[in-house]
Design an enzyme around this catalytic site. Sequence first.
Site, PDB file in Angstrom:
ATOM      1  N   SER A  28       4.864   2.707   8.085  1.00 44.51           N
ATOM      2  CA  SER A  28       4.491   1.544   7.283  1.00 44.51           C
ATOM      3  C   SER A  28       5.647   1.112   6.388  1.00 44.51           C
ATOM      4  CB  SER A  28       3.292   1.886   6.393  1.00 44.51           C
ATOM      5  OG  SER A  28       2.115   1.372   6.920  1.00 44.51           O
ATOM      6  N   ASP A  75       0.144  -7.563   1.339  1.00 42.10           N
ATOM      7  CA  ASP A  75       0.610  -6.193   1.555  1.00 42.10           C
ATOM      8  C   ASP A  75       2.129  -6.120   1.594  1.00 42.10           C
ATOM      9  OD1 ASP A  75       0.166  -3.459   1.793  1.00 42.10           O
ATOM     10  OD2 ASP A  75       0.265  -3.513   3.977  1.00 42.10           O
ATOM     11  N   HIS A  87       0.809  -1.216   0.000  1.00 40.43           N
ATOM     12  CA  HIS A  87       0.000   0.000   0.000  1.00 40.43           C
ATOM     13  C   HIS A  87       0.846   1.272   0.000  1.00 40.43           C
ATOM     14  CE1 HIS A  87       0.404  -0.204   4.520  1.00 40.43           C
ATOM     15  NE2 HIS A  87       0.446   1.107   4.389  1.00 40.43           N
TER      16      HIS A  87
END
Length: 520
Positions: free
Chosen positions: A256, A162, A132
Amino acid sequence: MYDPLKAKTKVVLYIAVAFLFGLGMASGLGWTAESYAAPGIDESPQVSAAAVQPARDLSDAFVNLADVVTPAVVRIETRRPVRAASRQQVPDAFRRFFDIPEGREEAPQQGQISGGSGFIFSEDGFILTNNHVVEGADEVRVYLPDRRYFLAEVVGADPYTDVAVVKIDAGETLPAMSFGDSDDLRVGEWVLAIGNPGFGASTQLDYTVTAGIVSARGRGLQLLQRDVFNRFGSDYAGFAIEDFIQTDAVINPGNSGGPMVNLEGQVVGINSAIASSTGYYQGYGFAIPINLARRIMEDLVEYGSVRRPLIGVQIDDIEAEDAEVYNLPKVSGVLIQGITADGPAEGVLQDEDVIVALDGEPVGYVAELQAKIAERHPGDRVELTIYRDGSPRTVTIRLDEAPINDRTPAVAEAAVLAEDRLGMSVEPITPEVAGQLGLSGDDAEGVIIANVARGSAAARRNLDQFVGAKLTRVNDTPIRSLDDVRRALGEVAAGEIVSLHVLLDPETGDTRVVNIRMPR
């Protein structure tokens, strides 16, 4: 007659009066108050060194870990064109990482900038991050700890886990991180979550290191399942794998894709998500186990996509009532609810079989079985321990390949026009514009910089402060028309630096140059 004695007496008198007046003023202002010596400051330890030595040892361990690990942690910035910056391209579950509230459309803009973290896992520039973070981007920049940046190639990305891999060519050997074994993690074990959340080369937020413990393993948040369901349909949602490591180490937007490391400095997870009603840390952070990520990475590097193995069954978690019905020794395992026609399990497994182990390793829930299967390869043979008719038995299945790659989104294509890639637009100088800008003679011909898109390569180099100025040269090419601009910019390859010369003051001839690296 002048009397020297009398004059001298008057001077003395004036001086005395001035002195007394000044003394009164000083007293009123507290200047003549009694002064004190600076109080002594006690700097002696209040607790003995021996009493706090265990904590000091742990603190030193964290310091050593940070020193060793952070050189391999990078900041990733991505640019998404208008067509890829829409809500459909940024999953709702991860919109908090881009400061986009769920359910709200963003106003269209050229080159939306977002980003996250990543870490180098090979000395030649391969980097692991989240899908993402890079999905839908037409430009990916990787910033190293020394603030240099490189345009990166997206090697491959997998929305079902992911996980993504990007690569840079730095022309040198880079510091790389080593992998641990996420299966060895224990609840209560110390871990560090490391990220590089800032944006732009001048950020003051390079690197964050937070400490916490492993709170739980095998967490399923249904983030990926919901995203895959919304984008690809129900037939594909079951291929999403969520076997998250939960931690209380702080993970905030921008972290992230960064590494979660154990006390040996080995990567045991990839920071991926937070459970929060606000989009910011509220006590729960989640990471993708490195064993799963490593297997995905190997396929992305070798094939550019993931060759996902599958058994060919529909499955559910075992609950207490199921364990009683199927005579299980404990409430653990995976209940088979259906068999895929012509799949690997057909003729081997049956509805209402309960899988309790894979190759001798206990399996307690759906996500655990999916993760363990995902660590294998299509064509591998696995041994399943199942309960059927109230008793255990062992069967062998040859894994097939899941048909998921036809639905895996590709990286967005680059914009066509070079000025669009830079993020600027130019317009011809009309007589009206020339009059407004005070241009005459030869200066009244050519083009002006009409607009600079927010978040673009041009904006990052502050070209927006020259909107309305005449563009006189692109590198060594004089600019007299739009065609000159496009021809000159078209000769600049991705990664090369283009020099834009602008005229600030027609009267003095004052000019400025802005050097911009051409995006992909």
